[in-house]
Scaffold this motif. Structure first.
Motif, PDB file in Angstrom:
ATOM      1  N   PHE A  64       0.609  -1.209  -0.008  1.00  0.00           N
ATOM      2  CA  PHE A  64      -0.043   0.047   0.028  1.00  0.00           C
ATOM      3  C   PHE A  64       0.852   1.218  -0.105  1.00  0.00           C
ATOM      4  O   PHE A  64       2.127   1.156   0.538  1.00  0.00           O
ATOM      5  CB  PHE A  64      -0.780   0.174   1.430  1.00  0.00           C
ATOM      6  N   PRO A  65       0.234   2.422  -0.527  1.00  0.00           N
ATOM      7  CA  PRO A  65       1.239   3.682  -0.309  1.00  0.00           C
ATOM      8  C   PRO A  65       1.159   3.906   1.016  1.00  0.00           C
ATOM      9  O   PRO A  65       0.341   3.822   1.852  1.00  0.00           O
ATOM     10  CB  PRO A  65       0.193   4.749  -1.266  1.00  0.00           C
ATOM     11  N   TYR A  66       2.156   5.040   1.376  1.00  0.00           N
ATOM     12  CA  TYR A  66       2.728   5.215   2.690  1.00  0.00           C
ATOM     13  C   TYR A  66       1.211   5.988   3.415  1.00  0.00           C
ATOM     14  O   TYR A  66       0.336   6.461   2.731  1.00  0.00           O
ATOM     15  CB  TYR A  66       3.537   6.321   2.577  1.00  0.00           C
ATOM     16  N   ASN A  67       0.716   5.457   4.489  1.00  0.00           N
ATOM     17  CA  ASN A  67      -0.332   6.166   5.184  1.00  0.00           C
ATOM     18  C   ASN A  67      -1.603   5.608   4.778  1.00  0.00           C
ATOM     19  O   ASN A  67      -2.683   6.418   4.950  1.00  0.00           O
ATOM     20  CB  ASN A  67      -0.184   7.677   5.502  1.00  0.00           C
ATOM     21  N   HIS A  68      -1.566   4.656   4.276  1.00  0.00           N
ATOM     22  CA  HIS A  68      -3.159   3.993   3.706  1.00  0.00           C
ATOM     23  C   HIS A  68      -3.874   3.825   5.020  1.00  0.00           C
ATOM     24  O   HIS A  68      -3.264   3.290   5.935  1.00  0.00           O
ATOM     25  CB  HIS A  68      -2.685   2.830   3.072  1.00  0.00           C
ATOM     26  N   LYS A  69      -5.240   3.884   4.783  1.00  0.00           N
ATOM     27  CA  LYS A  69      -5.974   3.719   5.852  1.00  0.00           C
ATOM     28  C   LYS A  69      -6.169   2.106   6.478  1.00  0.00           C
ATOM     29  O   LYS A  69      -6.497   2.141   7.822  1.00  0.00           O
ATOM     30  CB  LYS A  69      -7.567   4.086   5.690  1.00  0.00           C
ATOM     31  N   ASN A  89      -3.713   0.803   7.832  1.00  0.00           N
ATOM     32  CA  ASN A  89      -2.719   0.781   8.881  1.00  0.00           C
ATOM     33  C   ASN A  89      -3.520   0.960  10.283  1.00  0.00           C
ATOM     34  O   ASN A  89      -3.173   0.564  11.379  1.00  0.00           O
ATOM     35  CB  ASN A  89      -1.641   2.152   8.874  1.00  0.00           C
ATOM     36  N   GLU A  96      -8.655  -5.056   1.463  1.00  0.00           N
ATOM     37  CA  GLU A  96      -8.453  -3.810   1.013  1.00  0.00           C
ATOM     38  C   GLU A  96      -7.330  -3.518  -0.098  1.00  0.00           C
ATOM     39  O   GLU A  96      -7.420  -2.610  -0.988  1.00  0.00           O
ATOM     40  CB  GLU A  96      -7.774  -2.976   2.334  1.00  0.00           C
ATOM     41  N   TYR A  97      -6.348  -4.443  -0.177  1.00  0.00           N
ATOM     42  CA  TYR A  97      -5.400  -4.481  -1.123  1.00  0.00           C
ATOM     43  C   TYR A  97      -6.077  -4.780  -2.418  1.00  0.00           C
ATOM     44  O   TYR A  97      -5.840  -4.137  -3.435  1.00  0.00           O
ATOM     45  CB  TYR A  97      -4.345  -5.565  -0.967  1.00  0.00           C
ATOM     46  N   PHE A 130      -7.779  -1.801  -3.673  1.00  0.00           N
ATOM     47  CA  PHE A 130      -7.039  -0.770  -3.858  1.00  0.00           C
ATOM     48  C   PHE A 130      -6.593  -0.843  -5.342  1.00  0.00           C
ATOM     49  O   PHE A 130      -6.396   0.280  -6.212  1.00  0.00           O
ATOM     50  CB  PHE A 130      -5.729  -0.823  -2.698  1.00  0.00           C
TER      51      PHE A 130
END
Ligand code: ASP
Length: 417
Positions: free
Chosen positions: A78-83, A85, A128-129, A132
């Motif tokens: 995922f990109p940085y800071n994706h929800k 987390n 989620e992935y 995404f």
């Protein structure tokens, strides 16, 4: 609808999660419900957390280690800071909070609240992935659907309630949900027993009257010999439900015993196929009578215990003695895989999942002389004949000591140390 099930090793790292996406693109994912286990060996690690908790040892380090493994995958996918987390952190903090605040000391209850989290984390991450990268799907909390009693660690499904809930699902979506877990009437998490995700898939298959169920595996299908133990093995192209049941009863790890009953009842075909080579056909388990020449099947159960009972006064073993022993065995959920009796003794090969054997011995030692042999192998050949005996037995020959044997017209079993 189709039901797919992916085990922990199929999603053990980010590469495998990407592979899962490609597999779904290749084989199709419309009107499909996917059941997924916890990532890699997360379940074993969470079990260690529970054990530490009961030994009053620090659990936070282990929990953070498991969290770290998942965060690393998130980092890769995922990109940085994706929800995602936030969600994953919430679950891990929830485990820590539960262990801090919980006052109830029942092992099985605590086990289910902690260990059941593995599936919630893996499915949320994968759902989620897929969303995404454009494979739209709906994540289900299967505790809203799989309704059970409160026999924590090996909960029994309440079929009426479960059926009612699952039938409410609309059939034209791609769903992602957890294996292994359910909820009791107080909405506490329950688990269906180790390796229970296949069973979850069958429950969904049964209630949705699925057109088929597929278990995606590291191996090419159901083999006639466990590749962990035997170099020589062949794929079984097709099996009847009863043959598959027999294999799983004797310990073939590729199919969970409970999985087959719901499928057999509604005659839903089960495919066991390779996750690595999804184009290959794998094994089909169905009502069809197997037309193939029946191959001998070699099965090994490890970590078995051989327990032998002898009468104290050299008298004969009679029915009431056997009844007394088996009453306690069934009360303490000890599973029996072989029984051999003689006029003066009774030997049984058991699996002691819940560590109750000492209780059994204590209860019976005043009536019998009891001998216990730990860590034996139970080796079974189905469709046995004298010619195939040596075929795959060589593996054991070096370290083998045969303790007990039982041979009938089609099945042969040895207890080996
Ligand atoms: N994660 C659970 C286990 O490892 C359930 C499953 O994978 O079937 O036993």
């Amino acid at each position: 609808m189709k039901i797919y099930k992916f085990g922990g090793s199929s999603v053990k790292n980010s590469k495998r999660v990407k592979k899962l996406y490609n597999l779904l693109k290749e084989v199709g994912h419309k009107k499909t419900l996917i059941v997924i286990s916890a990532i890699g060996n997360t379940t074993n690690k969470l079990e260690k957390v529970v054990n530490k908790y009961f030994l009053k040892k620090n659990t936070e380090i282990k929990i953070s280690e498991i969290e770290g493994n998942h965060l690393k995958m998130i980092n890769d996918l995922f990109p940085y800071n994706h929800k995602i987390n936030i969600y994953i952190k919430k679950i891990f903090n929830g485990i820590k909070y539960f262990l801090k605040k919980n006052k109830y000391r029942k092992y099985n209850f605590i086990y289910d609240q902690v260990v059941g989290s593995g599936e919630l984390i893996s499915t949320k991450l994968i759902s989620e992935y897929l969303n995404f990268i454009g494979m739209k799907n709906i994540w289900l909390d299967c505790r809203n659907y799989i309704k059970t009693d409160n026999s924590y660690c090996e909960a029994h499904v309440n079929w009426t309630k479960t059926n009612k809930k699952i039938k409410q699902l609309k059939k034209n979506y791609l769903y992602i949900t957890q294996g292994f877990i359910g909820a009791d009437y107080n909405y506490f998490t329950t688990t269906l027993g180790r390796e229970g995700s296949d069973y979850t898939a069958s429950i969904f298959s049964y209630c949705l009257k699925a057109e088929s169920q597929t278990t995606w595996k590291d191996v090419s299908g159901i083999l006639n010999a466990d590749p962990r133990f035997f170099l020589k093995n062949n794929l079984l192209n097709s099996l009847s439900y009863d043959e598959a049941l027999e294999l799983s009863y004797y310990g073939a790890s590729v199919i969970h015993t409970k999985t087959l009953h719901p499928l057999k009842k509604k005659q839903i075909p089960l495919y066991v196929r390779s996750f690595i080579y999804p184009k290959k056909k794998g094994t089909l388990v169905s009502k069809k009578i197997n037309k193939e020449i029946i191959k001998p099947c070699f099965i090994v159960k490890t970590n078995q215990k051989l327990i032998s009972f002898y009468m104290k006064n050299f008298s004969f073993f009679i029915e009431t003695n056997i009844r007394d022993i088996f009453t306690i065995i069934s009360k303490y959920k000890i599973k029996v895989f072989l029984i051999q009796s003689s006029s003066i003794s009774l030997s049984i090969c058991v699996e002691d999942k819940f560590n109750n054997l000492n209780i059994l011995i204590n209860k019976l030692k005043s009536d019998f002389i009891i001998k216990l042999l730990n860590n034996v192998y139970l080796y079974t050949i189905l469709h046995y004949n004298v010619n195939n005996f040596h075929l795959n037995f060589n593996f054991f020959l070096k370290k083998i000591k045969i303790i007990l044997r039982q041979i009938n017209s089609d099945t042969a079993q040895w207890i080996i140390k």
